[in-house]
Design a protein around this motif. Structure first.
Motif, short mmCIF file in Angstrom:
data_model
loop_
_atom_site.label_atom_id
_atom_site.label_comp_id
_atom_site.label_asym_id
_atom_site.label_seq_id
_atom_site.Cartn_x
_atom_site.Cartn_y
_atom_site.Cartn_z
N LEU A 136 -2.54 46.51 80.50
CA LEU A 136 -3.59 45.50 80.51
C LEU A 136 -4.27 45.40 79.15
O LEU A 136 -4.53 44.29 78.65
N MET A 137 -4.54 46.54 78.53
CA MET A 137 -5.14 46.52 77.20
C MET A 137 -4.15 45.96 76.17
O MET A 137 -4.56 45.32 75.19
N CYS A 138 -2.86 46.17 76.40
CA CYS A 138 -1.84 45.59 75.53
C CYS A 138 -1.89 44.06 75.62
O CYS A 138 -1.82 43.36 74.61
N TYR A 139 -2.06 43.56 76.83
CA TYR A 139 -2.17 42.10 77.02
C TYR A 139 -3.42 41.59 76.32
O TYR A 139 -3.38 40.56 75.62
N ALA A 140 -4.55 42.27 76.49
CA ALA A 140 -5.80 41.82 75.87
C ALA A 140 -5.67 41.80 74.35
O ALA A 140 -6.21 40.91 73.68
N THR A 141 -4.94 42.75 73.79
CA THR A 141 -4.81 42.86 72.33
C THR A 141 -3.89 41.80 71.75
O THR A 141 -4.19 41.20 70.72
N PHE A 142 -2.76 41.55 72.40
CA PHE A 142 -1.74 40.66 71.83
C PHE A 142 -1.90 39.20 72.27
O PHE A 142 -1.31 38.31 71.65
N SER A 143 -2.67 38.92 73.31
CA SER A 143 -2.73 37.56 73.84
C SER A 143 -3.84 36.72 73.24
O SER A 143 -3.82 35.49 73.36
N PHE A 144 -4.80 37.36 72.58
CA PHE A 144 -5.97 36.62 72.10
C PHE A 144 -5.57 35.53 71.11
O PHE A 144 -4.79 35.76 70.19
N SER A 145 -6.07 34.35 71.33
CA SER A 145 -5.87 33.15 70.50
C SER A 145 -4.45 32.60 70.55
O SER A 145 -4.10 31.70 69.79
N LYS A 146 -3.63 33.12 71.46
CA LYS A 146 -2.26 32.61 71.59
C LYS A 146 -2.22 31.42 72.56
O LYS A 146 -3.14 31.20 73.34
N GLY A 181 -12.49 59.46 74.87
CA GLY A 181 -11.73 58.72 73.87
C GLY A 181 -11.26 57.36 74.37
O GLY A 181 -11.32 56.36 73.64
N SER A 182 -10.80 57.30 75.62
CA SER A 182 -10.36 56.02 76.19
C SER A 182 -11.52 55.07 76.38
O SER A 182 -11.39 53.85 76.15
N TYR A 183 -12.67 55.59 76.78
CA TYR A 183 -13.87 54.75 76.90
C TYR A 183 -14.22 54.14 75.54
O TYR A 183 -14.53 52.95 75.43
N PHE A 184 -14.17 54.97 74.49
CA PHE A 184 -14.46 54.48 73.14
C PHE A 184 -13.51 53.33 72.80
O PHE A 184 -13.94 52.33 72.20
N TYR A 185 -12.22 53.46 73.16
CA TYR A 185 -11.28 52.41 72.79
C TYR A 185 -11.62 51.09 73.47
O TYR A 185 -11.60 50.02 72.85
N ILE A 186 -11.94 51.12 74.77
CA ILE A 186 -12.23 49.87 75.48
C ILE A 186 -13.50 49.23 74.91
O ILE A 186 -13.56 48.00 74.73
N VAL A 187 -14.52 50.03 74.61
CA VAL A 187 -15.75 49.48 74.02
C VAL A 187 -15.45 48.88 72.65
O VAL A 187 -15.96 47.81 72.30
N TRP A 188 -14.62 49.55 71.86
CA TRP A 188 -14.21 49.00 70.56
C TRP A 188 -13.51 47.66 70.76
O TRP A 188 -13.76 46.69 70.02
N ALA A 189 -12.63 47.57 71.75
CA ALA A 189 -11.91 46.32 72.01
C ALA A 189 -12.87 45.21 72.41
O ALA A 189 -12.70 44.05 72.01
N ILE A 190 -13.90 45.54 73.19
CA ILE A 190 -14.91 44.55 73.56
C ILE A 190 -15.64 44.05 72.32
O ILE A 190 -15.83 42.83 72.14
N TRP A 191 -16.05 44.97 71.48
CA TRP A 191 -16.78 44.60 70.26
C TRP A 191 -15.91 43.77 69.34
O TRP A 191 -16.34 42.76 68.78
#
Length: 332
Positions: free
Chosen positions: A110-120, A270-280
């Motif tokens: 799911l995080m892979c989708y959020a990362t690669f799909s933005f603006s596509k 560490g995983s929580y930090f990553y999701i918050v970073w992705a939100i920001w």
């Protein structure tokens, strides 16, 4: 620690366990049912409470602060990982093992989708979503066929590393002023040509501050995450020695030598930090840097969250996004 007050470790009682027999394909270095017959691994079970608390906090913040829905689903998946791990280590049953381990794969996809799909385009997002769904189904079926935890661990590591490195690239080329003019992957949503020179300079100052704070956050979260991996690795390699040390120091001090419990705490953070970073990062890609900021009052004694500036003004004074909380950004 023999000079400290302690209690002798009770013997392991796997045959008396409430959930006996063990059906999982993997067991851990914590001895089974030594503390209570109702939880196979009490420390490995209870350390998931932090995972679950951070998951609830993330879900709450996504609903409260109107973050993108993909991150709400990601935090629900994160909460499922913690809940599944709680059930798995309590029972050591194979179905609960699948809930624990496969939810890690699904959340990573799911995080892979959020990362690669933005603006596509819609077609690209559909193809990406279908490919990741197929990948998740393949991993599920093949893992159930193999029943080899090493396959699961390698699959999770590859997906996670891909997402993190892609996010780092997107962050640099779309936010750092010296790179985004030439390499940005996201088209600008506002017309930067109508900005005055002082406004452009103010934006560049803000974005450089954001990049610096993001890298601090990434380094901190990744160090904790990888540290958890390292401790768990030592726990697996030197299990017999560590078990002897636990019995030597007794309870409660031996709890500090439960390496897989530390893995839960550190990878959860560490995983929580990553999701918050992705939100920001998503808010910054949407050019909402002046609407949302990172609220992280203490490096070691708090966890970060992305909040609207109006809410951040209630917190202690701290420089974020290139300006002080509660203070209007000024042109320079």
């Amino acid at each position: 620690m023999g000079f400290l007050p302690h209690f002798k470790y009770p013997p392991a009682r796997p045959e008396e366990g409430f959930w006996n027999p063990v059906t999982s394909t993997i067991n851990w270095c914590e001895e089974d049912y030594y503390a209570t017959i109702y939880s196979a691994e009490i420390v490995n079970t209870l350390t998931n409470l932090l995972f679950m608390a951070l998951g609830i906090k993330g879900v709450r913040n996504c609903l409260k602060y109107d973050h993108d829905s993909v991150f709400l689903v990601a935090f629900i998946g994160y909460l499922l990982v913690g809940s599944g791990s709680f059930a798995f280590h309590s029972t050591l049953k194979y179905p609960m093992q699948l809930v624990d381990e496969l939810s890690m794969i699904y959340t990573a996809c799911l995080m892979c989708y959020a990362t690669f799909s933005f603006s596509k385009s819609q077609i690209t997002r559909t193809l990406l979503g279908g490919s990741l769904l197929s990948l998740a189904i393949f991993i599920t079926l093949y893992y159930h066929y193999l029943q080899d935890p090493v396959f699961h661990q390698n699959a999770f590591a590859i997906i996670t590393a891909t997402v993190i490195f892609r996010s780092m690239y997107v962050m640099e080329v779309n936010i750092r002023p010296s790179l985004k003019a030439k390499w940005r992957t996201v088209p600008p949503k506002s017309d930067s040509e109508i900005l005055s020179k002082s406004e452009r300079l103010a934006n560049e100052h803000r974005d450089r501050a954001i990049i610096k704070e993001m890298w601090i956050m990434v380094a901190f979260g990744l160090s904790i995450f990888l540290g958890g991996f390292g401790i768990w690795g030592l726990d697996r390699i030197y299990c017999s020695t560590i078990r002897r040390w636990r019995h030597d120091v007794g309870l409660p001090w031996g709890i500090l030598l439960e390496g897989h419990g530390w893995w839960h705490i550190m990878t959860g953070v560490g995983s929580y930090f990553y999701i918050v970073w992705a939100i920001w990062l998503r808010h910054c890609l949407n050019e909402r840097q002046d609407e949302y900021i990172l609220n992280w009052p203490s490096l070691f004694f708090s966890v970060p969250e992305v909040v609207p500036r109006s809410d951040a003004g209630k917190q202690s004074k701290k420089y974020l996004n290139g300006h002080t909380k509660g203070e209007e950004r000024k042109s320079v």
